[in-house]
Design a protein around this motif. Structure first.
Motif, PDB file in Angstrom:
ATOM      1  N   LEU A  19       0.828  -1.204   0.000  1.00 26.05           N
ATOM      2  CA  LEU A  19       0.000   0.000   0.000  1.00 26.05           C
ATOM      3  C   LEU A  19       0.867   1.261   0.000  1.00 26.05           C
ATOM      4  O   LEU A  19       0.426   2.303  -0.476  1.00 26.05           O
ATOM      5  CB  LEU A  19      -0.962  -0.003   1.191  1.00 26.05           C
ATOM      6  N   THR A  20       2.081   1.167   0.524  1.00 28.51           N
ATOM      7  CA  THR A  20       3.009   2.289   0.460  1.00 28.51           C
ATOM      8  C   THR A  20       3.415   2.524  -0.991  1.00 28.51           C
ATOM      9  O   THR A  20       3.492   3.655  -1.459  1.00 28.51           O
ATOM     10  CB  THR A  20       4.268   2.013   1.311  1.00 28.51           C
ATOM     11  N   GLU A  21       3.661   1.437  -1.686  1.00 22.40           N
ATOM     12  CA  GLU A  21       4.064   1.520  -3.084  1.00 22.40           C
ATOM     13  C   GLU A  21       2.930   2.028  -3.970  1.00 22.40           C
ATOM     14  O   GLU A  21       3.147   2.811  -4.886  1.00 22.40           O
ATOM     15  CB  GLU A  21       4.530   0.140  -3.567  1.00 22.40           C
ATOM     16  N   LYS A  22       1.692   1.565  -3.693  1.00 17.37           N
ATOM     17  CA  LYS A  22       0.531   1.977  -4.497  1.00 17.37           C
ATOM     18  C   LYS A  22      -0.697   1.966  -3.591  1.00 17.37           C
ATOM     19  O   LYS A  22      -1.259   0.913  -3.296  1.00 17.37           O
ATOM     20  CB  LYS A  22       0.319   1.037  -5.679  1.00 17.37           C
ATOM     21  N   SER A  23      -1.100   3.137  -3.146  1.00 11.72           N
ATOM     22  CA  SER A  23      -2.272   3.249  -2.282  1.00 11.72           C
ATOM     23  C   SER A  23      -3.534   3.186  -3.136  1.00 11.72           C
ATOM     24  O   SER A  23      -3.494   3.404  -4.346  1.00 11.72           O
ATOM     25  CB  SER A  23      -2.217   4.566  -1.503  1.00 11.72           C
ATOM     26  N   GLY A  24      -4.650   2.867  -2.512  1.00  2.66           N
ATOM     27  CA  GLY A  24      -5.923   2.826  -3.223  1.00  2.66           C
ATOM     28  C   GLY A  24      -6.145   1.550  -4.007  1.00  2.66           C
ATOM     29  O   GLY A  24      -6.720   1.570  -5.086  1.00  2.66           O
ATOM     30  N   GLN A  25      -5.701   0.418  -3.465  1.00  2.00           N
ATOM     31  CA  GLN A  25      -5.858  -0.860  -4.146  1.00  2.00           C
ATOM     32  C   GLN A  25      -7.118  -1.576  -3.677  1.00  2.00           C
ATOM     33  O   GLN A  25      -7.528  -1.454  -2.528  1.00  2.00           O
ATOM     34  CB  GLN A  25      -4.661  -1.772  -3.873  1.00  2.00           C
ATOM     35  N   THR A  26      -7.685  -2.368  -4.563  1.00  2.00           N
ATOM     36  CA  THR A  26      -8.812  -3.232  -4.201  1.00  2.00           C
ATOM     37  C   THR A  26      -8.260  -4.519  -3.595  1.00  2.00           C
ATOM     38  O   THR A  26      -7.054  -4.796  -3.683  1.00  2.00           O
ATOM     39  CB  THR A  26      -9.656  -3.589  -5.433  1.00  2.00           C
ATOM     40  N   LEU A  27      -9.136  -5.303  -3.006  1.00  2.00           N
ATOM     41  CA  LEU A  27      -8.733  -6.597  -2.438  1.00  2.00           C
ATOM     42  C   LEU A  27      -8.110  -7.470  -3.520  1.00  2.00           C
ATOM     43  O   LEU A  27      -7.087  -8.123  -3.295  1.00  2.00           O
ATOM     44  CB  LEU A  27      -9.939  -7.299  -1.800  1.00  2.00           C
ATOM     45  N   PHE A  28      -8.695  -7.470  -4.706  1.00  2.00           N
ATOM     46  CA  PHE A  28      -8.168  -8.265  -5.811  1.00  2.00           C
ATOM     47  C   PHE A  28      -6.734  -7.850  -6.150  1.00  2.00           C
ATOM     48  O   PHE A  28      -5.855  -8.697  -6.325  1.00  2.00           O
ATOM     49  CB  PHE A  28      -9.066  -8.127  -7.051  1.00  2.00           C
ATOM     50  N   GLU A  29      -6.484  -6.548  -6.230  1.00  6.73           N
ATOM     51  CA  GLU A  29      -5.139  -6.057  -6.557  1.00  6.73           C
ATOM     52  C   GLU A  29      -4.134  -6.459  -5.478  1.00  6.73           C
ATOM     53  O   GLU A  29      -3.010  -6.876  -5.793  1.00  6.73           O
ATOM     54  CB  GLU A  29      -5.142  -4.538  -6.705  1.00  6.73           C
ATOM     55  N   ILE A  30      -4.523  -6.318  -4.224  1.00  4.00           N
ATOM     56  CA  ILE A  30      -3.613  -6.675  -3.127  1.00  4.00           C
ATOM     57  C   ILE A  30      -3.290  -8.161  -3.181  1.00  4.00           C
ATOM     58  O   ILE A  30      -2.122  -8.552  -3.067  1.00  4.00           O
ATOM     59  CB  ILE A  30      -4.229  -6.283  -1.765  1.00  4.00           C
TER      60      ILE A  30
END
Length: 100
Positions: A21-32
């Motif tokens: 999340l530090t690298e890319k904030s605003g992710q969905t559960l699928f993306e994570i």
């Protein structure tokens, strides 16, 4: 509050989620889940990731927002700053150096 924060940070998988999340904030559960699987080779279920996110959210480290049918997860570092302010480092700039 501090207990939840330390509990959240104690788990290496949760720390990895925070790194993502530090690298890319605003992710969905699928993306994570995809990033954990592809980048970190973690074989964890969506339900498992969701439970980790719930712990991080309870500690205030992750905030969620809904847009339509999607739920986005954003990193919140404010609780970490509160912990850092709780135990400030002593000022060593004016300390005398002892000679042997």
């Amino acid at each position: 509050m501090a207990d939840d924060l330390f509990k959240a940070l104690a788990d290496p998988t949760r720390r990895t989620i925070l790194d993502e999340l530090t690298e890319k904030s605003g992710q969905t559960l699928f993306e994570i889940c995809a990033r954990l699987s592809m980048k970190h080779q973690l074989g964890i279920s969506r339900q498992g990731v969701s439970q980790h996110l719930a712990v991080l959210e309870a500690a205030g480290l992750v905030e969620t927002r809904r847009e339509g049918r999607y739920k986005f997860h954003d990193l919140n570092t404010a609780p970490l700053r509160q912990i850092a302010e709780r135990w400030p480092a002593p000022d060593t700039s004016g300390a005398e150096e002892s000679t042997p």
